[in-house]
Enzyme design. Sequence first.
Site, PDB file in Angstrom:
ATOM      1  N   GLY A   1      -7.276  -4.293   1.594  1.00  0.00           N
ATOM      2  CA  GLY A   1      -7.310  -4.422   0.340  1.00  0.00           C
ATOM      3  C   GLY A   1      -7.817  -5.481  -0.388  1.00  0.00           C
ATOM      4  CB  SER A   2      -6.643  -9.044  -0.437  1.00  0.00           C
ATOM      5  OG  SER A   2      -6.501  -9.334   1.063  1.00  0.00           O
TER       6      SER A   2
ATOM      7  CB  ILE B   1       6.680  -1.567   6.487  1.00  0.00           C
ATOM      8  CG1 ILE B   1       6.511  -0.087   6.600  1.00  0.00           C
ATOM      9  CG2 ILE B   1       7.485  -1.655   4.996  1.00  0.00           C
ATOM     10  CD1 ILE B   1       8.006   0.593   7.264  1.00  0.00           C
ATOM     11  N   GLY B   2       4.705  -3.918   4.341  1.00  0.00           N
ATOM     12  CA  GLY B   2       4.910  -5.080   3.458  1.00  0.00           C
ATOM     13  C   GLY B   2       3.990  -6.217   4.020  1.00  0.00           C
TER      14      GLY B   2
ATOM     15  CB  CYS C   1       2.883  -5.898  -0.287  1.00  0.00           C
ATOM     16  SG  CYS C   1       4.483  -4.886  -0.036  1.00  0.00           S
TER      17      CYS C   1
ATOM     18  NE  ARG D   1       9.295  -1.776  -2.474  1.00  0.00           N
ATOM     19  CZ  ARG D   1       9.233  -0.547  -3.018  1.00  0.00           C
ATOM     20  NH1 ARG D   1       9.922  -0.156  -4.118  1.00  0.00           N
ATOM     21  NH2 ARG D   1       8.371   0.630  -2.576  1.00  0.00           N
TER      22      ARG D   1
END
Length: 387
Positions: A284-285, A216-217, A222, A311
């Site tokens: 992702g990145s 999460i985060g 994000c 967010r």
Amino acid sequence: MTIQLGGHRTARRAYGIDEIALVPGNRTLDPQLADTRWRIGTIEREIPIIASAMDGVVDVTMAVKLSQMGALGVLNLEGIQTRYEDPAPILERIASVSVDEFVPLMQQLYAQPIQPHLIEKRIQEIKSQGGIAAVSLTPAGASRFGEVVAAAGADLLFVQATVVSPAHLAPEGTDPLDLAAFCERMPMPVILGNCVTYEVALSLMHCGAAAILVGIGPGAACTSRGVLGVGVPQVTAIADCAAARDAYFEETQRYVPVIADGGLVTGGDVCKCIACGADAVMMGSPFARAKEAPGRGYHWGMATPSPVLPRGTRIHVGTTGTLEQILRGPAQLDDGTHNFLGALQTSMGTLGAKDLREMQQVEIVIAPSLLTEGKVYQKAQKLGMGR
């Protein structure tokens, strides 16, 4: 370790990826002997790496190429690809606007309705080229479009949100998605997430999840941790959820893979997450930097286009090489962001781990100086680990 915050409030110490190191054991092995295979549902993959379901990371072309290379790419079915017949000019606009214009533009572009026929079209485009059609929906999206995805023949369905829990309270008149019933009626394996605790991971497995997403985060784009103050550092989150997986397996003899989602940038990050108990990782990145990526050198989070509380942000990651160089090499950079498979195999060889299960058992130490010790010249010259 429990820490007294004050009054009656206590807290548990949690650890992130940069705070640990992996310790070699009594044997080593040739990296070529390291078996990195893993399974999700009935699908076996050589590389335990998944490209995130983000519009700047995965489109049809990326999903097909990742499948061909032994990995996976997940297509976001609530993004640009299913709102616009031709996503190319939309992606160009996202890449070209200024920082101040970005969030309003995203809110405008993502207000375009999702078109069910494009969901079917994108899945069929992936499958017609021999790719694995792994797709993603939010719980609300799964309620609306789950049957469309099933009819289109998707191979894997990721049901993702910032936090997913079977005990979701919805406003009066709104029926929350029944995760257990949904997993049971879908013809393909359903992956659920995200979560960061033992209890929620275990409950998602009892719902019938084919795998769970942990994190999460921590993602590069994000901002949930800053906006909401919510999250658990990845090392602790993975270890807790992996413990739930092992307990569930002991109870049911059904193995549910744990996928570490977010916060991974280098090959070392991948190795550490698997050592902490993950069966695979989602990134992702690093893939947004591929020449084939749809983001044109930019990367943004799935929650960025929220009409009320974005967010996420758009970050410039640049383009550093082809997808093959990033995933399988040969590496053209010295900072650990190319040849993720080679990094994992070499780390497993150095640690003496013949397969991922053995990699999950290697010794781990707390080492906050791991990335800075002795790296004065790299840092000063912005080379390697000093970038």
